[in-house]
Write an enzyme that holds these catalytic residues in place. Sequence first.
Site, mmCIF file in Angstrom:
data_model
loop_
_atom_site.group_PDB
_atom_site.id
_atom_site.type_symbol
_atom_site.label_atom_id
_atom_site.label_comp_id
_atom_site.label_asym_id
_atom_site.label_seq_id
_atom_site.Cartn_x
_atom_site.Cartn_y
_atom_site.Cartn_z
ATOM 1 N N LYS A 1 -8.194 -1.199 2.580
ATOM 2 C CA LYS A 1 -6.779 -0.899 2.382
ATOM 3 C C LYS A 1 -6.447 -1.130 0.914
ATOM 4 O O LYS A 1 -6.606 -2.239 0.395
ATOM 5 C CB LYS A 1 -5.914 -1.790 3.274
ATOM 6 C CG LYS A 1 -4.434 -1.574 3.046
ATOM 7 C CD LYS A 1 -3.605 -2.246 4.095
ATOM 8 C CE LYS A 1 -2.128 -2.098 3.788
ATOM 9 N NZ LYS A 1 -1.292 -2.728 4.814
ATOM 10 N N LYS B 1 -7.423 3.423 4.023
ATOM 11 C CA LYS B 1 -6.003 3.684 3.849
ATOM 12 C C LYS B 1 -5.603 3.514 2.394
ATOM 13 O O LYS B 1 -6.022 2.518 1.800
ATOM 14 C CB LYS B 1 -5.241 2.683 4.733
ATOM 15 C CG LYS B 1 -3.741 2.747 4.630
ATOM 16 C CD LYS B 1 -3.151 1.634 5.437
ATOM 17 C CE LYS B 1 -1.656 1.614 5.196
ATOM 18 N NZ LYS B 1 -1.048 0.435 5.703
HETATM 19 C C1 PBG Z 1 1.695 -3.630 6.111
HETATM 20 C C2 PBG Z 1 1.424 -2.189 6.327
HETATM 21 C C3 PBG Z 1 1.749 -1.191 5.407
HETATM 22 C C4 PBG Z 1 1.428 0.022 6.001
HETATM 23 C C5 PBG Z 1 0.883 -0.246 7.259
HETATM 24 N N1 PBG Z 1 0.882 -1.647 7.444
HETATM 25 C C6 PBG Z 1 2.422 -1.256 4.089
HETATM 26 C C7 PBG Z 1 2.008 -2.243 3.088
HETATM 27 O O1 PBG Z 1 0.877 -2.693 3.038
HETATM 28 O O2 PBG Z 1 2.885 -2.583 2.294
HETATM 29 C C8 PBG Z 1 1.666 1.351 5.344
HETATM 30 C C9 PBG Z 1 1.725 2.542 6.191
HETATM 31 C C10 PBG Z 1 2.335 3.729 5.551
HETATM 32 O O3 PBG Z 1 2.667 3.758 4.354
HETATM 33 O O4 PBG Z 1 2.516 4.719 6.278
HETATM 34 N N2 PBG Z 1 0.826 -4.563 6.598
#
Ligand code: PBG
Length: 338
Positions: free
Chosen positions: A205, A260
Site C-alpha cells: 500500500k 494499492k
Molecule cells: C485507510 C484506507 C484508505 C483507503 C482504504 N483504506 C486511505 C488511506 O490510507 O488514507 C483508500 C481507498 C481509496 O482511496 O479508495 N486505512
Amino acid sequence: MTTTGGFPVTRMRRMRRDDFSRRLMRESVLTPDDLIYPVFVLDGHDRTETVASMPGVERQSIDRLLKTAERALTLGVPALALFPVIDKALKSPGAEEAWNPDGLMPRAVARLKKEFPELGIITDVALDPYTSHGQDGLIAADDPKGYVLNDETLEVLAKQALAHARAGADVVAPSDMMDGRIARVRAELDGDGRIYTRIMAYSAKYASSFYGPFRDALCTAGNLGKGNKYTYQMDPGNSNEALREVALDLEEGADMVMVKPGMPYLDIVRRVKDEFKVPTYAYQVSGEFAMLKAAVQNGWLDEKACVLESLLGFKRAGADGILTYFALDAAEWLKKGK
Ligand code: PBG
C-alpha cells in the site's frame, strides 16, 4: 521478417479480422467474479449522503446498504468491502471505538451476513476512521511529531479484527501497513478458534495522493490535516520493497495480498503475481474513480468502454480480483454484453 514476393508471411491482422477469432485468442477476460465492491457505511436509519468528489457513490445506513448488497448478489459480485463513517464524538486518540463489539462495523457485518449469508463480507482493519488525528495507528501522547507507534497499534488492530470476525466477517483486510500485523491478527483469530476467517493483506500500500476522495467519503481528511502517512505507507518510487512486503505478509499467514492504488501500480501487480503466484488483488482507489468519472461527466470519455478497459487491464496485469467503486456498474454492463 519472412516475406513472399515482398509481402509479410506473418500477418498479425489475420487473427484480428473477425470477431470469432478475436474471441478465440483473447488472453484475459473480466467477469463479475473478479469484482469487489467497496461501500461506505453510516450510522442511523434510512440515511444516505452523497460524496462530492465521488459522483454516484453514497454513504449509506445499514438498512440502505441491504439493498445495495442484494443488488451485488443479483449481479454476481462475490463480495463487499466495508468502510465505516464514524461519528466525530466517537473518535479518540486511542481509537477505542474500533473494537467496540456493538460498533457500526460489527452491526453492519452481522446484519449483512444474516440477510445475505452467501455474500462475502470484507472489513477494513485500520484505525483511521476511529482516531481523532486521522492516522491508521496510535501516537504517543507526548510526541509532537505524531509518529505512529507500531507494536502498540498491533494490539488494537488485533482486537478490531477479532470484533469483526466475531460479528461474522468472512475476510479481514488490514490496510494499516504496520509491521507484523498479519501475524498478530492471525494469532488473535486462531486463539479465538476462527481458523477460517481469511486475511486479505493490503501488502503493498503506497503513500498515494489518489486516496483524497476516500478521505472525503469517510470525513477523515480534516482529522489528518497537514499530516501524512509516509512513515508507514510505501514510497511510490519503490518496487522491490513491495515484494518484501508481500513475502512477509505471506509468511505471516495472509491468504490474499493486495496492491494499492491500482492503475498507476500495475507493474507492481505483475511483479507480485509472477513472483508469488498467490491470490492477488488490486484496488482501483477513489482518486482513480474520480478521475474517470470527471472525464465521463465532461463527455470526454465513454464510461462503459473506458471503465471495462481499465478493469480488464488489472486482469491482464495478473490480478485475480479488483476492488472498484465501479463494481456494480461493471457487473451490470458485463451481464448486458452477453
Ligand atoms: C485507510 C484506507 C484508505 C483507503 C482504504 N483504506 C486511505 C488511506 O490510507 O488514507 C483508500 C481507498 C481509496 O482511496 O479508495 N486505512
